[in-house]
Design a protein around this motif. Sequence first.
Motif, PDB file in Angstrom:
ATOM      1  N   GLU A 244      28.676   4.750 -25.125  1.00  0.00           N
ATOM      2  CA  GLU A 244      29.747   5.728 -24.929  1.00  0.00           C
ATOM      3  C   GLU A 244      29.183   7.140 -24.755  1.00  0.00           C
ATOM      4  O   GLU A 244      29.706   7.937 -23.967  1.00  0.00           O
ATOM      5  CB  GLU A 244      30.720   5.682 -26.107  1.00  0.00           C
TER       6      GLU A 244
ATOM      7  N   LYS B 180      28.002   7.353 -21.173  1.00  0.00           N
ATOM      8  CA  LYS B 180      29.152   7.372 -20.259  1.00  0.00           C
ATOM      9  C   LYS B 180      29.833   8.732 -20.272  1.00  0.00           C
ATOM     10  O   LYS B 180      30.215   9.261 -19.218  1.00  0.00           O
ATOM     11  CB  LYS B 180      30.151   6.275 -20.646  1.00  0.00           C
ATOM     12  N   ASN B 181      29.985   9.296 -21.443  1.00  0.00           N
ATOM     13  CA  ASN B 181      30.638  10.609 -21.553  1.00  0.00           C
ATOM     14  C   ASN B 181      29.820  11.697 -20.880  1.00  0.00           C
ATOM     15  O   ASN B 181      30.371  12.615 -20.274  1.00  0.00           O
ATOM     16  CB  ASN B 181      30.881  10.957 -23.024  1.00  0.00           C
TER      17      ASN B 181
END
Length: 323
Positions: free
Chosen positions: A316, A319-320
């Motif tokens: 995550e 991805k962020n």
Amino acid sequence: MHKVYDRWPEIARKNYFSDLSQIEFTKCPHIVFAGMGGSGAIGDIFSAILSKTSTHVTVVKGYHLPKTVTNNSVVVVISISGNTVETISMLKNAIEINSKIIVFSDGGKIKDICNEKNIPHRNIKKYHSPRASFTSFLYSMLHVLKPIIPIEEKDIIESIKELENMSIKINSKKISKENPSIQISEWIKDTPVIYYPWGLEPVAIRFKNSLQENSKIQAVIEDVIESCHNGIVTWDKQNNFQPILIRGQKDYEKTKERWEILKEFFSEKKIDYKEIISENGNILTKIICLIYLLDYASIYLAIKLKVDPTPVNAIEYIKNKLN
């Protein structure tokens, strides 16, 4: 997560016998599977199934399709979330090439692109997480792609029945020493080195990924034949790795010979190893049952290590940053 894994056989059967429309063509000289992570692992399975046919198969995990992809190629785009940036890039690449495109996702940006460009899209339900949705997508795709996948329906049915048999042995209601997935999780104490024969590469990749995502531990995979020309040397000195041998029922004779030599070598070096042998049956049955067994082992290992298998914070984070 475990509640979804307990339902894997049911989800497989439901999705294989779904009312999704099958593709309308039967000839496919070159098929490309484009996807990342759990989606890419599905492409690896189709590559293994098609390896003994004349169909040219390419599995791509990245941003761009290779130059070998043309307008005669069939590009199967897989993104369980529908928002994977690399897969979106490959979809746009396939549109530019004017390839035949088939898309599978649970909505997301990919579905929006398909609607805008009038590209065939099959919406498959995600269960819990991309990795837990494995049978949902795999068996939906086996149904949709049936006209170009040379695997008989009886073999697909066999794989589902063997999943059901496997579930009885390993599901969350079978918490005992007789559970083979628990046995594997109890044995793992250091970093696994997973050896596999070429035909079972999708199993090794998936097991490595599941150990990393669910158990939050490192893992290494090695082709057993290739490793005997290089990697095997590392066992000459003591280390904190544990060899796991993933074997297929009816492996090629020379591969069987290699396994026995490797086991003899480990025994002489007093290196404890774990041998895991597939179920009998066709290649799909062997692969899917091994994946079920080993995925559940990674969940039980997470419990043993007192970590929650669901969060993937590092993924995550990246991805962020990309967004």
